[in-house]
Design a protein around this motif. Sequence first.
Motif, mmCIF file in Angstrom:
data_model
loop_
_atom_site.group_PDB
_atom_site.id
_atom_site.type_symbol
_atom_site.label_atom_id
_atom_site.label_comp_id
_atom_site.label_asym_id
_atom_site.label_seq_id
_atom_site.Cartn_x
_atom_site.Cartn_y
_atom_site.Cartn_z
ATOM 1 N N LEU A 1 7.303 -9.320 7.998
ATOM 2 C CA LEU A 1 7.028 -7.938 7.649
ATOM 3 C C LEU A 1 7.948 -7.068 8.501
ATOM 4 N N GLN A 2 8.992 -6.551 7.868
ATOM 5 C CA GLN A 2 9.901 -5.641 8.549
ATOM 6 C C GLN A 2 9.324 -4.235 8.444
ATOM 7 N N MET A 3 9.102 -3.609 9.591
ATOM 8 C CA MET A 3 8.475 -2.289 9.626
ATOM 9 C C MET A 3 9.449 -1.299 10.248
ATOM 10 N N ASN A 4 9.888 -0.345 9.452
ATOM 11 C CA ASN A 4 10.819 0.682 9.909
ATOM 12 C C ASN A 4 10.146 2.049 9.903
ATOM 13 N N ASN A 5 10.746 2.981 10.632
ATOM 14 C CA ASN A 5 10.219 4.348 10.698
ATOM 15 C C ASN A 5 8.712 4.340 10.966
ATOM 16 N N LEU A 6 8.324 3.619 11.988
ATOM 17 C CA LEU A 6 6.905 3.474 12.294
ATOM 18 C C LEU A 6 6.294 4.799 12.722
ATOM 19 N N VAL B 1 0.868 -1.173 0.000
ATOM 20 C CA VAL B 1 0.000 0.000 0.000
ATOM 21 C C VAL B 1 0.910 1.228 0.000
ATOM 22 N N ASP B 2 0.465 2.294 -0.635
ATOM 23 C CA ASP B 2 1.325 3.476 -0.800
ATOM 24 C C ASP B 2 1.850 4.022 0.527
ATOM 25 N N SER B 3 1.049 3.938 1.576
ATOM 26 C CA SER B 3 1.422 4.569 2.845
ATOM 27 C C SER B 3 2.598 3.894 3.541
ATOM 28 N N VAL B 4 2.971 2.685 3.111
ATOM 29 C CA VAL B 4 4.089 1.991 3.764
ATOM 30 C C VAL B 4 5.285 1.795 2.835
ATOM 31 N N LYS B 5 5.145 2.178 1.583
ATOM 32 C CA LYS B 5 6.251 2.001 0.638
ATOM 33 C C LYS B 5 7.490 2.753 1.120
ATOM 34 N N GLY B 6 8.624 2.077 1.063
ATOM 35 C CA GLY B 6 9.866 2.675 1.521
ATOM 36 C C GLY B 6 10.113 2.490 3.005
ATOM 37 N N ARG B 7 9.111 2.024 3.751
ATOM 38 C CA ARG B 7 9.258 1.811 5.189
ATOM 39 C C ARG B 7 9.099 0.347 5.570
ATOM 40 N N PHE B 8 8.212 -0.368 4.906
ATOM 41 C CA PHE B 8 7.942 -1.773 5.221
ATOM 42 C C PHE B 8 8.511 -2.665 4.122
ATOM 43 N N THR B 9 8.937 -3.855 4.532
ATOM 44 C CA THR B 9 9.430 -4.845 3.581
ATOM 45 C C THR B 9 8.858 -6.212 3.924
ATOM 46 N N ILE B 10 8.207 -6.831 2.945
ATOM 47 C CA ILE B 10 7.697 -8.191 3.124
ATOM 48 C C ILE B 10 8.706 -9.161 2.523
ATOM 49 N N SER B 11 8.900 -10.280 3.203
ATOM 50 C CA SER B 11 9.812 -11.304 2.697
ATOM 51 C C SER B 11 9.323 -12.657 3.178
ATOM 52 N N ARG B 12 9.904 -13.713 2.625
ATOM 53 C CA ARG B 12 9.497 -15.050 3.037
ATOM 54 C C ARG B 12 10.700 -15.975 3.031
ATOM 55 N N ASP B 13 10.632 -16.968 3.908
ATOM 56 C CA ASP B 13 11.639 -18.024 3.967
ATOM 57 C C ASP B 13 10.883 -19.329 3.793
ATOM 58 N N ASN B 14 10.897 -19.873 2.588
ATOM 59 C CA ASN B 14 10.117 -21.075 2.310
ATOM 60 C C ASN B 14 10.649 -22.291 3.068
ATOM 61 N N ALA B 15 11.908 -22.277 3.419
ATOM 62 C CA ALA B 15 12.469 -23.393 4.193
ATOM 63 C C ALA B 15 11.918 -23.407 5.619
ATOM 64 N N LYS B 16 11.514 -22.224 6.103
ATOM 65 C CA LYS B 16 10.985 -22.114 7.461
ATOM 66 C C LYS B 16 9.469 -21.927 7.488
ATOM 67 N N ASN B 17 8.839 -21.966 6.306
ATOM 68 C CA ASN B 17 7.382 -21.780 6.213
ATOM 69 C C ASN B 17 6.934 -20.494 6.910
ATOM 70 N N THR B 18 7.693 -19.447 6.711
ATOM 71 C CA THR B 18 7.449 -18.213 7.440
ATOM 72 C C THR B 18 7.516 -17.008 6.497
ATOM 73 N N VAL B 19 6.615 -16.066 6.718
ATOM 74 C CA VAL B 19 6.641 -14.791 6.025
ATOM 75 C C VAL B 19 6.868 -13.700 7.070
#
Length: 126
Positions: free
Chosen positions: A80-85, A60-78
């Motif tokens: 959400l890194q949230m910076n500058n909250l 969503v536009d309001s979090v671009k540049g601040r949040f990062t979504i990632s996944r580790d398929n080996a750990k079955n985990t997604v």
Amino acid sequence: VRLVESGGGLVQAGGSLRLSCAASGRTFNNLRMGWFRQAPGKEREFVAAISWSGGITDYVDSVKGRFTISRDNAKNTVYLQMNNLKPEDTAVYYCATTGGGTPWSVLTKVHEYLYWGQGTQVTVSS
């Protein structure tokens, strides 16, 4: 599919948090994943999504540049890194998933997701 979120908490404005969502009950590699949030009195809104391989993401536009979504398929985990909250990021954050689609597609609508976690509270103080 069972989803369990963790990592929420209370943080001051400008701080960071990393949310995690552990999935079980189905092969994780071909699940499209998303994060949503819901503030008191407001509708649940899309935050971020990621494709099977992690190569395609959307925000969503309001979090671009601040949040990062990632996944580790080996750990079955997604994640959400949230910076500058910011105080306006305060909400219950939900992880969601659904199968099908293509390896390069993401979903951004609440009704497109079949499975949901219980949510984790994020509170940002000013």
